[in-house]
Design a protein around this motif. Structure first.
Motif: not given
Length: 166
Positions: A14-21, A23-26, A41-48
């Motif tokens: 969970k932490e790794v995926i949250s961090q990846a999301v 990082d992509s928003f930055a 992409i950010k929206t899709q990543l957030a949904k995933i």
């Protein structure tokens, strides 16, 4: 792997995926088309990420076993055993470690037996050499006695025979 370790792995994922999301928003882009694409992409990543978090929470809540079980199936030579052995190594599976220790102990026992057998063979070889050496001396003494007797008897007989026939 016990239940506590499984829950720890869920948290790590969970932490790794949250961090990846995050990082992509930055990231920010210069042109509108890139920004729109990145936002999509950010929206899709957030949904995933949200779906994944929900699935992990459901798995955590519905876990009934104290051990985590995974099954693998597929074609021959597809790498199933390689994945399984890799997981056993990564997670230091206890039965694998016990088998390694057992194999090491068996190896030590085999080496000890081989060393004992080698020592026995070396001792028998020494005894055989000593026996052969003692027999050579005995044969040499007998040969010498026989040679002296033959020389004492045959030389005069040959000389007499030559004397009478010449």
């Amino acid at each position: 792997m016990d239940k506590q370790k499984i829950e720890q792995h869920y948290s790590e994922v969970k932490e790794v995926i949250s961090q990846a999301v995050q990082d992509s928003f930055a990231e920010t882009y210069n042109n509108e088309e890139e920004n729109a694409f990145a936002e999509n992409i950010k929206t899709q990543l957030a949904k995933i990420n949200e779906n994944f978090k929900k699935e992990i929470e459901e798995l955590e809540q519905s876990t009934e076993w104290d051990k985590f079980c995974i099954s693998f199936f597929g074609e021959t030579n597809a790498g199933k055993s390689t994945i399984i052995e890799s997981l056993r190594i990564i997670y230091n599976e206890e039965s694998r470690l016990q088998k390694i220790l057992g194999n090491q102990q068996s190896l030590q026992e085999a080496l000890k037996k081989n060393a004992q057998a080698y020592a026995s063979i070396a001792e028998q070889t020494k005894e055989l050499k000593a026996f052969v050496k003692s027999k050579k001396k005995t044969v040499s003494a007998k040969t010498l006695v026989i040679s002296v007797i033959l020389t004492a008897v045959l030389v005069p007989a040959i000389l007499l025979a030559l004397f009478f026939f010449l």
